[in-house]
Design an enzyme around this catalytic site. Sequence first.
Site, PDB file in Angstrom:
ATOM      1  N   THR A 167     107.415  48.992  24.633  1.00  0.00           N
ATOM      2  CA  THR A 167     107.417  49.430  23.238  1.00  0.00           C
ATOM      3  C   THR A 167     106.676  50.751  23.176  1.00  0.00           C
ATOM      4  O   THR A 167     106.055  51.195  24.152  1.00  0.00           O
ATOM      5  CB  THR A 167     106.719  48.405  22.324  1.00  0.00           C
ATOM      6  OG1 THR A 167     105.307  48.410  22.609  1.00  0.00           O
ATOM      7  CG2 THR A 167     107.269  47.001  22.528  1.00  0.00           C
ATOM      8  N   ASP A 168     106.721  51.401  22.014  1.00  0.00           N
ATOM      9  CA  ASP A 168     106.028  52.682  21.883  1.00  0.00           C
ATOM     10  C   ASP A 168     104.524  52.532  22.086  1.00  0.00           C
ATOM     11  O   ASP A 168     103.866  53.442  22.600  1.00  0.00           O
ATOM     12  CB  ASP A 168     106.312  53.293  20.506  1.00  0.00           C
ATOM     13  CG  ASP A 168     107.749  53.791  20.384  1.00  0.00           C
ATOM     14  OD1 ASP A 168     108.375  54.022  21.443  1.00  0.00           O
ATOM     15  OD2 ASP A 168     108.228  53.931  19.247  1.00  0.00           O
ATOM     16  N   CYS A 169     103.969  51.404  21.660  1.00  0.00           N
ATOM     17  CA  CYS A 169     102.515  51.224  21.809  1.00  0.00           C
ATOM     18  C   CYS A 169     102.141  50.491  23.097  1.00  0.00           C
ATOM     19  O   CYS A 169     100.973  50.494  23.496  1.00  0.00           O
ATOM     20  CB  CYS A 169     101.932  50.505  20.593  1.00  0.00           C
ATOM     21  SG  CYS A 169     102.832  49.043  20.075  1.00  0.00           S
ATOM     22  N   TYR A 170     103.111  49.844  23.732  1.00  0.00           N
ATOM     23  CA  TYR A 170     102.881  49.164  25.003  1.00  0.00           C
ATOM     24  C   TYR A 170     103.962  49.594  26.004  1.00  0.00           C
ATOM     25  O   TYR A 170     104.929  48.870  26.244  1.00  0.00           O
ATOM     26  CB  TYR A 170     102.913  47.641  24.821  1.00  0.00           C
ATOM     27  CG  TYR A 170     101.789  47.101  23.958  1.00  0.00           C
ATOM     28  CD1 TYR A 170     100.499  47.010  24.463  1.00  0.00           C
ATOM     29  CD2 TYR A 170     102.041  46.689  22.652  1.00  0.00           C
ATOM     30  CE1 TYR A 170      99.473  46.515  23.678  1.00  0.00           C
ATOM     31  CE2 TYR A 170     101.014  46.194  21.860  1.00  0.00           C
ATOM     32  CZ  TYR A 170      99.734  46.113  22.385  1.00  0.00           C
ATOM     33  OH  TYR A 170      98.718  45.624  21.604  1.00  0.00           O
TER      34      TYR A 170
END
Length: 399
Positions: free
Chosen positions: A137-140
């Site tokens: 994901t964008d944050c992970y």
Amino acid sequence: MRTIAEINDKINQKYAVVWTVEELKARVAEIGVAEAAKQVDVITTGTFEPMESTGAIINLGHTDPPIKIRSCWIDGVLAYSGFGAVDLFLGAAQGVDYPSTGEVSDGEESKERGGGHVIEDLIAGKPVQLRAIGQATDCYPRTTFETTITRDTINQFYLYNPRNLYQNFIVGVNGGDRALFTYLGTLQPRLGNAVYSNPGAIAPLLNDPDLEIIGIGTRIFLGGGIGYVAWEGTQHFPLQKRLPNRTPIGPAATLALIGDAKQMDRRWVRGCYFKNYGASIMLGVGIPIPVLHEEVVAKCAVQDKDLVAPVVDFSIPRRVRPTFGLVSYAQLKSGRMTIEGKSVRVAPLASIYLSRQVALELKQWIEEGKFTLTERVASIPMDRAFLPQDRWGATIALE
């Protein structure tokens, strides 16, 4: 007679009178319930037995770059990852999952390893291997991660056990023609042996049969550390039939327990394996029972001859199995019982010796002022049953 606060004051000043439950039973036989109640402040109970509905919550801490774990194996054992990004739950009964890890089995010994063994190793301070697959994901953004972890390198490591401390259980036998491999161990054909798991009169919940003292928030000895009663356990069945002394004739109440595994001692948390059944864990649990009034002592004075369990035939592959009636724990602990005129050897799954040692160690903690008692914040419901009721409950054939 007393309050928890008064007893804790004695504990803090190191003059509380603490007896193990076996000491209590012996003293009652000598001086009676009323006199014993005047003398003792706390009674300690204990057990050391398989408790497969046990598991560990583990928080790894964030990697760099961070990962949102969606599949994870610890020493080849699948850990559930459907929580936050790096929160895991490792079940004691989960087996090694070599096909998913891509690793190669190194023989029969590896097949006998499971979550209980990994939990034991972490508590012992040993390193274990972790392999994770992430959802990008964008944050992970990270998608894979491999490392070695120990008790000291992870953030949180605590046991949360959905079902421990069965209040009584069954005796397993096998009336069939072949050996059966069960959660009670190997049952030999043609009533070749019998196995029971509850330690009887020293077991915690048989000494508080209606859970009038033990409740949510009760501080306990858990795996050599301090734990708490968190909730009723799964398959909690307090409506089990009971004898006039209020003890159940079969599986009844259960408890969910929680405690910091970083405090625990490997002596009291041991991975185990049942042939052709799977992995489990042996767990030491002790519960202090404060003597708030005389009736507490009367309940704790119960003897093995006054407790019974149903003898269940595992050769019938049904949810509700026929029984050979009830047998007392005094008979079970004698090492032999009679079924339909046949003398059958009997053995416990619980370690009676280590169960006694749990109660003794908890007694020493209290006498040394290291362990104080807690007020329960809520009672355990005693008026409900899990569904279906007939698993080991209301329809068990005993008459």
